[in-house]
Enzyme design. Structure first.
Site, PDB file in Angstrom:
ATOM      1  N   ILE A  51      19.985   0.849 -16.474  1.00  0.00           N
ATOM      2  CA  ILE A  51      20.002   2.265 -16.827  1.00  0.00           C
ATOM      3  C   ILE A  51      18.783   3.011 -16.288  1.00  0.00           C
ATOM      4  CG2 ILE A  51      21.425   1.989 -18.887  1.00  0.00           C
ATOM      5  CD1 ILE A  51      18.873   1.922 -20.554  1.00  0.00           C
ATOM      6  N   VAL A  97      15.180  -1.236 -16.065  1.00  0.00           N
ATOM      7  CA  VAL A  97      15.487  -1.112 -17.489  1.00  0.00           C
ATOM      8  C   VAL A  97      16.984  -1.349 -17.676  1.00  0.00           C
ATOM      9  CG1 VAL A  97      15.343   0.360 -19.535  1.00  0.00           C
ATOM     10  CG2 VAL A  97      13.644   0.592 -17.711  1.00  0.00           C
ATOM     11  N   PHE A 110       7.304  -0.039 -12.940  1.00  0.00           N
ATOM     12  CA  PHE A 110       7.204  -1.242 -13.756  1.00  0.00           C
ATOM     13  C   PHE A 110       8.269  -2.252 -13.364  1.00  0.00           C
ATOM     14  CE2 PHE A 110       8.087  -3.932 -17.363  1.00  0.00           C
ATOM     15  CZ  PHE A 110       6.869  -4.123 -17.991  1.00  0.00           C
ATOM     16  N   GLY A 111       9.470  -1.776 -13.152  1.00  0.00           N
ATOM     17  CA  GLY A 111      10.606  -2.651 -12.881  1.00  0.00           C
ATOM     18  C   GLY A 111      11.888  -1.956 -13.289  1.00  0.00           C
ATOM     19  N   LYS A 147      13.078  -3.455 -20.746  1.00  0.00           N
ATOM     20  CA  LYS A 147      12.354  -3.185 -19.499  1.00  0.00           C
ATOM     21  C   LYS A 147      11.751  -4.484 -18.991  1.00  0.00           C
ATOM     22  CE  LYS A 147       8.752  -0.262 -19.466  1.00  0.00           C
ATOM     23  NZ  LYS A 147       8.030   1.026 -19.382  1.00  0.00           N
ATOM     24  N   ASP A 203      -0.193   9.862 -18.012  1.00  0.00           N
ATOM     25  CA  ASP A 203       0.930   9.924 -17.071  1.00  0.00           C
ATOM     26  C   ASP A 203       2.071  10.754 -17.657  1.00  0.00           C
ATOM     27  OD1 ASP A 203       2.093   9.404 -14.605  1.00  0.00           O
ATOM     28  OD2 ASP A 203       3.073   7.576 -15.287  1.00  0.00           O
TER      29      ASP A 203
END
Length: 460
Positions: A112, A120, A117-118, A140, A240
Site C-alpha cells: 500500500i 508498506v 524506508f522500504g 512497514k 520531516d
C-alpha cells in the site's frame, strides 16, 4: 523519503536466538547519550535518537513557547529513558514468520506504499483483546539497501513508544530478526484507510478534498506538531513534516507518521541542536540547511510549505511545469495576498467552493511560517490558534474559472449569471461529496479487485 545526509553509523549487536533466527537481545535497550557499538557489546546505542552533548551549541534561553514541567531542565530525561519507563511495556514484539503470514509473505497485491524506508503492506494480526477475525494493520518493512537503516528504525520505535496523541500514528509493535537474507527490521502500525494528504492533494485519481476538510487536516496536523514541541518533558522536533507524512483515517482525521528522522530538541541553555542536515528537499528550512542548526521553528517552516500545498494543490517542487512555476514558493510570490491576482493560485479543482477571506488568512499564516529568520516565525501554538480563527470563515464565496482568473462580477449577455455559477458550484460540491462517500474511482476499484483475488492473510 529523501534525505540530505546519510546515516554513517551502523549499530550492530549479537544476542539470543528467537524462533525467527538470531536477533539482538534487546534492540531498544540502552540510554547512554554516546555511541556504544563494539563487537563485545550488544547494547544498542540510544544516540540514534538522543542529542549528544557534543552536538549542542549556543548559550541562550529556551525556545519561545516551551512549557516547563515539574522536572528541571537539567534533569529532564531523554527519549530512550522515557521509552524504558513508559513505552517498553506497551510495545509488542512480533516474530518475522508472524508478519510474513499476516501479509501473505509480503505479497505485492497487499503493498500500500513505498518510501525511503522500504515498503508498506496491509496485513491482519491477532492482538490481545482484538476482534476474533484479527486486526487490520500496516506493516512497514525496512529495505536493507535503502536510504534509511537501523538507526531510523530504532528512532521510530523509541519516539512512538513515548508520544501519544490523537494526531500521531499509533505504533503497535516491531520486529527485529535475523533471516537467511540478513537482518530484518519491521514496524507494525494502526491501519489508516485513506492513505496520505499527499495522495488526496496531488493524485487526480482521488476525489477533490473540500476546503473545510483541508482546514480540518491542517489543524489536526498542527496540533500534532504542537504536542511534540510542548506536550512532553523533552521537546521533540519532527524534522520531516510534509504531506506524504500526514496519514488520514476513515474520517479523514490526520495523523503524523514516519518518526525516523525525529530528534530531541535542545537541552539546558542551548538554543538549537547541531546535526547533519536531513529531511526532504523543498520542505527543509533554509536556515537549517545552511547551518545544520535544528530547532522547533524548522518544523514551522515545513508546515508553511504544506499550507501553500493545501491552498494551491501543487507540490513544493514540480519539474514538469514551466521553469518559473517549478518551485511553489517562488511561484506564489508572484501573486501577493494583498492583490486581486492572489485568487489565481487557489487550487482550481475546488471549483470556487472555498472562503475568499479564509484563503487569504491561510496565505498570511503560511508567509509568517516561512519568515527568513527562525525567531520571526510563530510557534505551533500560535499556528493552531490562527487556524481555529480561519475556520470561523464558513462562507464558500470563492469563484475561479478554468483559467484561474476571477469571474466577472457583473452579468454579461450570453454568460452564466451569478445564480447559475452558485448553483453549478453547489452541484459540483454535492457530486464531490458523493464521490468521497463512494470512494469509487477506477484505479481504486481495480486495485480492490486484485486484493480480493489475492490469498487472504491468515491471522496468526
Amino acid at each position: 523519503m529523501g534525505c540530505f545526509g546519510r546515516v554513517r553509523d551502523r549499530i550492530k549487536g549479537k544476542g539470543k536466538r528467537s524462533r525467527d533466527g538470531p536477533a539482538p537481545p534487546s534492540p531498544l535497550a540502552g540510554s547512554s547519550r554516546s555511541i556504544v557499538s563494539t563487537a563485545a557489546c550488544s547494547t544498542v546505542s540510544s544516540s540514534a535518537v538522543a542529542t549528544s552533548q557534543s552536538e549542542d551549541s549556543g548559550m541562550a534561553a529556551r525556545p519561545a513557547g516551551w512549557s516547563k514541567s515539574s522536572v528541571s531542565l537539567s534533569s529532564a530525561r531523554s527519549i530512550p529513558e522515557l521509552y524504558e519507563e513508559r513505552g517498553a511495556g506497551t510495545m509488542r514484539e512480533f516474530g518475522l514468520r508472524e508478519l510474513q503470514a499476516a501479509t501473505s509473505d509480503f505479497s505485492r497485491l497487499l503493498k500500500i506504499g513505498e518510501g525511503g524506508f522500504g515498503s508498506v503492506y496491509k496485513g491482519v494480526v491477532r492482538l490481545p483483546g482484538g476482534p476474533a477475525g484479527g486486526t487490520v494493520v500496516a506493516v512497514k518493512r525496512l529495505n536493507p539497501n535503502g536510504r534509511q537503516g537501523h538507526k531510523q528504525w530504532l528512532a521510530e520505535v523509541q519516539f512512538l513508544g513515548v508520544v501519544h496523541h490523537p494526531n500521531l500514528v499509533k505504533l503497535i509493535g516491531y520486529c527485529a530478526a535475523q533471516s537467511e537474507r540478513g537482518p530484518q527490521r519491521l514496524l507494525v502500525y494502526e491501519f489508516m484507510s485513506n492513505k496520505t494528504l499527499d495522495d488526496h492533494l496531488f493524485n487526480k485519481a482521488y476525489p477533490v478534498l473540500p476546503w473545510n476538510v483541508r482546514l480540518e487536516i491542517a489543524l489536526g496536523a498542527a496540533e500534532g506538531l504542537l504536542y511534540l514541541h510542548e506536550g512532553l518533558e523533552v521537546q521533540v522536533i519532527f524534522r520531516d513534516f510534509k504531506a506524504s507524512n500526514v496519514l488520514l483515517d476513515e474520517e479523514f482525521r490526520p495523523k503524523l507518521s514516519d518518526f525516523g528522522l525525529a530528534r530531541e530538541g535542545p537541552t539546558a541553555d542551548n538554543t538549537h541542536v547541531s546535526t547533519a542536515v536531513m529531511g526532504t528537499y523543498g520542505y527543509a528550512a533554509p536556515d537549517y540547511v545552511e547551518t545544520g542548526h535544528l530547532t522547533h521553528k524548522s518544523d514551522v517552516w515545513s508546515f508553511g510549505v504544506v499550507l501553500y500545498e493545501i491552498l494551491t494543490g501543487r507540490r513544493s517542487m514540480e519539474r514538469n511545469r514551466p521553469k518559473n512555476e517549478q518551485q511553489l514558493l517562488e511561484w506564489v510570490r508572484q501573486y501577493p495576498v494583498e492583490t486581486k491576482r492572489f485568487c489565481r493560485i487557489i487550487d482550481i479543482r475546488l471549483g470556487g467552493c472555498y472562503s475568499k477571506q479564509g484563503t487569504r488568512e491561510i496565505a498570511k499564516l503560511a508567509n509568517s511560517c516561512l519568515a527568513k529568520h527562525a525567531k520571526d516565525r510563530p510557534t505551533m501554538r500560535e499556528v493552531v490558534d490562527s487556524l481555529k480563527q480561519v475556520m470561523q470563515h464558513g462562507e464558500l464565496d470563492g469563484d475561479v474559472d478554468a483559467s484561474g482568473e476571477t469571474s466577472p462580477p457583473h452579468e454579461v449577455p450570453g454568460k452564466p449569471t451569478a445564480d447559475d455559477v452558485a448553483m453549478a458550484a453547489a452541484r459540483r460540491r454535492m457530486l464531490h461529496l458523493a464521490a468521497l462517500g463512494e470512494n469509487a474511482n477506477s484505479i481504486a476499484k481495480r486495485r480492490f479487485m486484485l486484493m480480493r483475488a489475492a490469498p487472504a492473510p491468515t491471522p496468526t
